[in-house]
Scaffold this motif. Structure first.
Motif, short mmCIF file in Angstrom:
data_model
loop_
_atom_site.label_atom_id
_atom_site.label_comp_id
_atom_site.label_asym_id
_atom_site.label_seq_id
_atom_site.Cartn_x
_atom_site.Cartn_y
_atom_site.Cartn_z
N HIS A 151 -6.84 -3.77 1.49
CA HIS A 151 -5.73 -3.01 1.30
C HIS A 151 -4.70 -4.30 0.55
N ARG A 168 2.18 1.79 -3.56
CA ARG A 168 1.30 2.16 -4.47
C ARG A 168 0.95 3.68 -4.19
N LEU A 169 0.93 4.31 -2.87
CA LEU A 169 0.30 5.44 -2.55
C LEU A 169 1.35 6.57 -3.19
N CYS A 173 -6.24 2.14 -2.18
CA CYS A 173 -5.43 3.33 -2.26
C CYS A 173 -6.14 4.53 -2.93
N ALA A 182 0.90 -1.12 -0.01
CA ALA A 182 0.09 -0.04 -0.08
C ALA A 182 0.90 1.42 -0.01
#
Length: 261
Positions: free
Chosen positions: A230, A24-25, A238, A21
């Motif tokens: 998630h 990806r953020l 996200c 996560a």
């Protein structure tokens, strides 16, 4: 300017389960996901919800008003932190598939799905002697049946088997004893309540109840996810997180959160 985020993992897990996560953020978010007491690198520290909340507090104090994200037990830790210290050092809260009271009773039917209070309490005595069997069950139940998670069921089971169940049992007992419903009613910051539509642990009604208790909360439901959106729908998770930050957190002046400018 990056937005600080503090991820708090679930029971018998560790902080690495937020690595995907965080990636990806991307660089707009400064992500941290420490292991909590009784787990991973902190396995030898006192395994209690209060001590987990103390670890969270130390991280929160060194960050610039992070968004606090708690998954499962991590949500319980977030609520415990807020019950002790309030929301003034936070800019937002996200919880993932957790009930503020795990045990059902005559007036509360939003605990763990399909289990009586007696059955949930009886789990405590099984944790140490039956941990290899329990690990397989946990790895199976944390995902929806048809999901293709970014961390496989086999990897989750191996992670669980590497934990010391003697350190996990006290935290389980703390979780079954907790009742943070009054804490939720006092939350006065933007709040995203995440739920997996196919969760085997908690019904979507739990998230609806939580969101109904505080004015700045809303629900994000992940239709293909179980207990771990998630990991099961990471892009959708996200995207929902980014929208929450852009639409809810950014629209709320920090001076209005907890009364501090």
């Amino acid at each position: 300017m990056t937005v600080p985020v503090l991820f708090l993992h679930g029971w018998a897990m560790n902080g690495s389960l937020f690595d995907d996560a965080a990636r990806r953020l991307g660089p707009a978010f400064e992500c941290h996901a420490p292991d909590l007491p009784g787990h991973g690198s902190r396995a030898g520290e006192e395994p209690s919800l209060d001590n987990c909340a103390a670890v969270a507090r130390r991280w929160i104090e060194r960050l610039d008003r992070p968004i606090l994200v708690g998954w499962s037990m991590g949500a319980a830790v977030a609520w415990r932190y807020i019950s002790r210290h309030g929301t003034s050092c936070l800019r937002g809260l996200v919880t993932i598939d957790m009930s503020p009271k795990m045990l059902p009773d005559a007036e509360w039917d939003l605990g763990m799905s399909g289990q009586s209070a007696a059955a949930i309490l009886a789990t405590s005595d099984k944790i140490v002697p039956k941990w290899p069997v329990m690990a397989g069950g946990i790895a199976h139940n944390m995902y929806a049946r048809a999901s293709d998670p970014v961390v496989s069921r086999e990897a989750i089971e191996n992670l669980l088997l590497a934990q010391d169940p003697a350190h996990l049992r006290p935290l389980w007992d703390d979780l079954t004893a907790m009742d943070e419903r009054a804490t939720i009613a006092a939350i006065d910051i933007p709040y995203l309540v995440c739920t997996g539509a196919r969760s085997r642990l908690y019904s979507q009604d739990v998230a609806g109840w939580v969101a109904s208790q505080t004015a700045q909360a809303r629900v994000a439901c992940f239709e293909q996810s179980g207990h771990s959106p998630h990991l099961e729908e990471p892009d959708a998770f996200c995207d929902a997180f980014r929208r929450f930050v852009a639409q809810d957190v950014a629209a709320t002046p920090l001076m209005d959160q907890g009364g501090r400018p």
